[in-house]
Design an enzyme around this catalytic site. Structure first.
Site, PDB file in Angstrom:
ATOM      1  CG  ASP A 195      -1.917   1.152   1.218  1.00 14.94           C
ATOM      2  OD1 ASP A 195      -1.748   2.090   0.409  1.00 14.94           O
ATOM      3  OD2 ASP A 195      -2.861   1.124   2.032  1.00 14.94           O
ATOM      4  CG  HIS A 200      -0.677   5.615   4.811  1.00  7.98           C
ATOM      5  ND1 HIS A 200      -1.525   5.878   5.863  1.00  7.98           N
ATOM      6  CD2 HIS A 200      -1.439   5.071   3.821  1.00  7.98           C
ATOM      7  CE1 HIS A 200      -2.749   5.483   5.549  1.00  7.98           C
ATOM      8  NE2 HIS A 200      -2.725   4.996   4.315  1.00  7.98           N
ATOM      9  CB  ILE A 215      -2.542   8.852   9.482  1.00  7.29           C
ATOM     10  CG1 ILE A 215      -3.148   8.488   8.109  1.00  7.29           C
ATOM     11  CG2 ILE A 215      -2.941  10.258   9.905  1.00  7.29           C
ATOM     12  CD1 ILE A 215      -4.665   8.464   8.096  1.00  7.29           C
ATOM     13  N   GLY A 218      -4.567   1.977   8.323  1.00  8.99           N
ATOM     14  CA  GLY A 218      -5.523   1.309   9.199  1.00  8.99           C
ATOM     15  C   GLY A 218      -5.231  -0.170   9.344  1.00  8.99           C
TER      16      GLY A 218
END
Length: 293
Positions: A195, A200, A215, A218
């Site tokens: 990903d 990110h 961030i 998830g």
């Protein structure tokens, strides 16, 4: 609507999504993939030699094991095209669930397909669940992984609303609490699983999307939750964790400490959540199934 307008606004959500699926495509993984994933969700960070069963393939008297949440990064060829046509800036990853039906070997191959298994109309938005089914070369299904997207502003199409019956966490103190600290560069390591979303990794992109800095993925938080359950509910044995799932409720910044809080419901079943250092849930209303030792 012109093609350019369709590209800009995306396709609307409707019940026509339900049942859309990809063809079964080859899937394969190696022990390197398994070990990289374990390291990317914090294995061995606190003690380099504490998680050798997850991070090495040649330690004496220690067999390499697979974290069940590894399912979430196994490459499957993507989602049905109709889901990919939904405007991406309107999507939030709302829930994640996995189920392990047979042991996952440290390396292997098979096939997998993705199917839209639920479409719910929540009024202000829609929930779209895509389920990946994994099978061995002989056709035996060994695992499923389901991700639910919340599509902002896509409600009101007349679909079923569904239920909100997932129980809240017990008010008593948890029966187990496992704390892990994420690294400041955790997202940079985790993105090597596939990903590469710049949210990110790129501070400029994170600010454009309303965050002070990048961030954590998830699904990286989900992997930390998996490790917490293995330690706090499965006696350290990843093979005993047969299912887990819950809701994403708050972003995590790399470097934060995460605590997996676990409540025993009944034999073989637990509820859990993951909280940050302030005690605020980041992954909530979780449930898991644990096999006997």
């Amino acid at each position: 609507m012109t093609a350019s307008q369709s590209d800009q606004h995306g396709e609307p959500v409707s019940m026509a999504l339900l049942g859309q699926r990809t063809p079964a495509l080859p899937v394969a993984w190696t022990d390197k993939d398994v070990m990289l994933y374990a390291l990317s969700v914090g294995a061995s960070q606190d003690d380099p030699f504490a998680d050798l069963a997850l991070t090495t393939e040649n330690s004496r008297d220690t067999a390499l094991a697979v974290l069940p949440s590894f399912l979430t990064v196994m490459r499957t060829g993507g989602r049905p095209a109709a889901v990919d046509r939904i405007r991406t800036d309107s999507l939030l990853h709302a829930e994640q669930h996995i189920e392990i039906l047979a042991p996952i070997p440290p390396s292997g191959e098979g096939s997998a397909w993705v199917e839209v298994t639920a479409v719910l109309d929540k009024g202000t938005g829609a929930l779209v669940t895509s389920t990946t089914t994994f099978q061995r070369p002989d056709g035996t299904v060994f695992a499923r992984s389901s991700g639910t997207l919340f599509v902002r502003g896509a409600g009101g199409f007349g679909g079923p609303r569904g239920t909100s019956a997932t129980p809240a966490m017990p008010e008593r103190a948890p029966d187990a609490r496992v704390v892990h600290r994420t690294r400041p560069d955790q997202a940079l390591l985790y993105r090597l699983n596939g990903d590469r979303n710049p949210l990110h990794s790129d501070p400029a992109q994170a600010r454009l999307q309303g965050f002070e800095r990048p961030i954590l993925h998830g699904l990286c938080t989900f992997g930390f939750a998996c490790r917490g359950l293995v330690t706090g509910a499965a006696g350290g044995d990843p093979a005993r964790l047969r299912a887990m799932g819950g809701r994403f409720v708050k972003p995590v910044f790399p470097g934060e400490a995460l605590a997996t809080e676990i409540w025993q419901d009944q034999p073989g079943e637990v509820r859990f959540r993951v909280v940050d250092a302030s005690g605020a849930p980041v992954f909530d209303r979780g449930s898991a199934r644990i096999a006997p030792a």
